[in-house]
Design a protein around this motif. Structure first.
Motif, mmCIF file in Angstrom:
data_model
loop_
_atom_site.group_PDB
_atom_site.id
_atom_site.type_symbol
_atom_site.label_atom_id
_atom_site.label_comp_id
_atom_site.label_asym_id
_atom_site.label_seq_id
_atom_site.Cartn_x
_atom_site.Cartn_y
_atom_site.Cartn_z
ATOM 1 N N GLY A 210 10.557 -21.408 2.981
ATOM 2 C CA GLY A 210 10.824 -22.689 2.531
ATOM 3 C C GLY A 210 9.837 -23.823 3.243
ATOM 4 O O GLY A 210 9.266 -24.611 2.755
ATOM 5 N N ALA A 257 13.660 -27.211 0.643
ATOM 6 C CA ALA A 257 12.833 -26.124 0.307
ATOM 7 C C ALA A 257 13.195 -24.772 0.577
ATOM 8 O O ALA A 257 12.836 -23.984 -0.620
ATOM 9 C CB ALA A 257 11.693 -26.203 1.550
ATOM 10 N N LEU A 258 14.129 -24.331 1.164
ATOM 11 C CA LEU A 258 14.684 -22.873 1.223
ATOM 12 C C LEU A 258 15.567 -22.862 -0.114
ATOM 13 O O LEU A 258 15.333 -21.729 -0.910
ATOM 14 C CB LEU A 258 15.727 -22.855 2.509
ATOM 15 C CG LEU A 258 16.598 -21.743 2.189
ATOM 16 C CD1 LEU A 258 15.977 -20.329 2.223
ATOM 17 C CD2 LEU A 258 17.874 -21.621 3.548
ATOM 18 N N TYR A 260 14.996 -24.395 -3.048
ATOM 19 C CA TYR A 260 13.953 -24.274 -3.983
ATOM 20 C C TYR A 260 13.527 -22.974 -4.181
ATOM 21 O O TYR A 260 13.234 -22.319 -5.234
ATOM 22 C CB TYR A 260 12.925 -25.220 -3.693
ATOM 23 C CG TYR A 260 11.696 -25.419 -4.849
ATOM 24 C CD1 TYR A 260 11.964 -26.181 -5.838
ATOM 25 C CD2 TYR A 260 10.608 -24.873 -4.686
ATOM 26 C CE1 TYR A 260 10.994 -26.530 -6.800
ATOM 27 C CE2 TYR A 260 9.667 -24.927 -5.785
ATOM 28 C CZ TYR A 260 9.879 -25.777 -6.533
ATOM 29 O OH TYR A 260 8.920 -25.550 -7.633
ATOM 30 N N VAL A 261 13.060 -22.249 -2.957
ATOM 31 C CA VAL A 261 12.582 -20.871 -3.092
ATOM 32 C C VAL A 261 13.564 -20.069 -3.568
ATOM 33 O O VAL A 261 13.096 -19.176 -4.381
ATOM 34 C CB VAL A 261 12.041 -20.664 -1.645
ATOM 35 C CG1 VAL A 261 11.580 -19.149 -1.539
ATOM 36 C CG2 VAL A 261 10.785 -21.565 -1.217
#
Length: 521
Positions: A210, A257-258, A260-261
């Motif tokens: 992320g 972001a984690l 999202y990934v």
């Protein structure tokens, strides 16, 4: 003096004997540790605010104002939400919380070293003193802020929030020194222990993935980031404040972001951002948010390859965790649960309410993120661990013999055959007895014939002896006519010659009369 110390959890250590402290000295050390962690944390927040206010263009700086403003800042560092007229600030920065926990961690570890603590039960004094001090100070600050001030906090929430944050940090500080880690791992089997480590590494890899995606987004949108910094005012104080704000919320952005990934994504108000879903909307003019994509692109779903690769790596690392595939799969499940639960906690503390405007709320779906994290680690990891690891040798069991089912007719036939076999056995026994009787009779007849033959031989020998006596001593009264015989007549072939008669006579002479007397006639 080096001595062998045996702790309450069975660990024997070769260490220096801890100094003996009186009760008053122990209370003094614990009080200084708890108060020091509170004062140092408050002073750090005040110093940061003083730096910002001194460099801001239109801000007035005063010591009283800085110390007063540091109180809600200290609560924010302990992750206590604040209330104001426009709404509630629940989206709290994670970097100040991490710094406060690091400060408490070092203070608790120092107190354990000074007091020479080495048993798990001895850690209670350090943990309770630090957590209690932070909880009391937090509730007092929230109470003094009141319900009429511009910034408010709930005393109960402040009490428990400060106690939880400081207590967790204190436990982490004394865990290694007081043997808490050994106590936990002694109750966990080696396979589960490997799973816990693999889960922690998997979560670290997802967080790193992320962070990499966030860095790439900021790099590709650097022009937007620079323009947002210029729009903030252009002064050093304003730029420093915006930079510190982005730095404080950087861990929150990494957690987003984690998500999202992993495929769960996140939302800011009406805007929804995810690798498979994108809904546009207004976002705050913060340089850190320049990394968000402006529209859905065809290459964005490719980020889902990253968690799949991490899951395969987890399975490959656990391929030798156990000899049997089922045990290896259990280790993968433990790692998946570890990563999923930790991701759930991070998502829960990274989001929150952001006032009452268009940007409220900032949501990271914690439940969906936990489920997806568990799936990304468990499914590919279990497959790889099952087939990549060693397999025990297959043991070939002997096939069981089939049971013979006998019908009623077969049983009757079997009984008839058994009776017939019994009759044959009886007939065979009778025949054997008859054969034995016949053999005995034959043997008896042969013995009688031999006995008669022996008697005949003895009679012949007696006749020959009498004839020899007559020739040696002839009787004068005997009639000559009786001794006459036809010389022309040839003797019979059956009659023996004279030589034979002489031989037989000699043999007869050699026979002992006592032996003859013993012979039966």
């Amino acid at each position: 003096m080096s001595v062998q110390q045996t702790t309450s959890h069975g660990v024997v250590t070769d260490s220096v004997r801890p100094p003996e402290f009186s009760r008053a000295e122990r209370v003094r050390v614990l009080t200084m540790t708890a108060a020091g962690s509170v004062v140092v944390g408050y002073a750090g927040v005040a110093a940061l605010l003083a730096l910002i206010s001194s460099t801001a263009a239109h801000a007035s700086f005063s010591t009283t104002g800085v110390l007063t403003a540091a109180a809600p800042g200290w609560l924010v560092a302990h992750h206590v939400p604040l209330r104001f007229d426009g709404g509630q600030l629940g989206l709290l920065p994670l970097l100040p919380t991490a710094l406060v926990m690091l400060l408490v961690y070092r203070a608790a570890a120092g107190a354990a070293d000074r007091l020479g603590l080495f048993e798990p039960l001895q850690a209670r004094s350090v943990v309770f003193s630090i957590a209690g001090a932070h909880a009391v100070v937090g509730s007092v600050i929230a109470f003094l802020m009141g319900d009429e001030g511009p910034v408010r906090a709930t005393p109960a929430v402040a009490f428990f929030g400060c106690a939880v944050v400081s207590g967790l940090a204190a436990v982490a500080g004394v865990a290694q020194r007081c043997g808490l880690v050994e106590v936990v791992f002694e109750r966990v089997d080696p396979v589960a222990r490997r799973g816990l480590r693999a889960g922690a590494l998997a979560l670290f890899a997802l967080v790193a993935g992320g962070a990499l995606v966030l860095a790439l987004g900021l790099l590709f949108s650097w022009s937007t980031t620079a323009s947002l910094f210029d729009q903030s005012g252009g002064t050093i104080g304003t730029g420093l404040g915006i930079w510190l704000l982005c730095l404080a919320y950087l861990p929150n952005a990494v957690v987003g972001a984690l998500s999202y990934v992993a495929g769960a994504g996140f939302s800011i108000g009406a805007a929804v951002v995810g690798p498979l879903e994108f809904v546009g909307g207004p976002v705050p003019p913060v340089p850190l948010l320049a990394a968000l994509p402006e529209a859905q692109a065809g290459y964005l779903p490719l980020v889902l390859v990253l968690p799949g690769v991490i899951g395969v790596a987890v399975g490959f690392s656990l391929r030798d965790a156990a000899e049997t595939p089922r045990a290896r799969v259990r280790a993968v499940l433990v790692s998946a649960v570890t990563a999923g639960v930790t991701a759930l906690v991070l998502a829960a503390v990274a989001g929150g309410t952001l006032g009452g405007g268009a940007f409220n709320p900032v949501t990271i779906p914690a439940g969906l993120l936990a489920v997806l994290t568990f799936g990304w680690v468990a499914v590919p990891g279990a497959v790889v661990a099952w087939f990549a690891g060693p397999r025990p040798p297959r043991v070939v069991l002997p096939e069981p013999e089939a049971e013979v089912v006998v019908d009623a007719e077969d049983e009757e036939d079997y009984d008839d055959e058994a009776e017939f076999d019994a009759e044959d056995a009886e007939d065979a026994d009778e025949l054997e007895e008859e054969y034995d009787e016949e053999d005995e009779e034959d043997d008896g007849e042969e013995d009688d014939e031999e006995f008669d033959h022996d008697l005949d031989e003895y009679d012949d020998l007696d006749d020959e002896e009498l004839a020899e006596d007559d020739t040696d001593d002839p009787d004068p009264d005997r009639d000559d006519s009786d001794s006459d015989f036809d010389e022309d007549d040839e003797p019979d072939e059956d009659e023996p010659d004279e030589d034979d008669d002489s031989d037989e006579g000699d043999e007869a002479d050699d026979v002992d009369p006592e032996d003859l007397a013993d012979k039966p006639r």
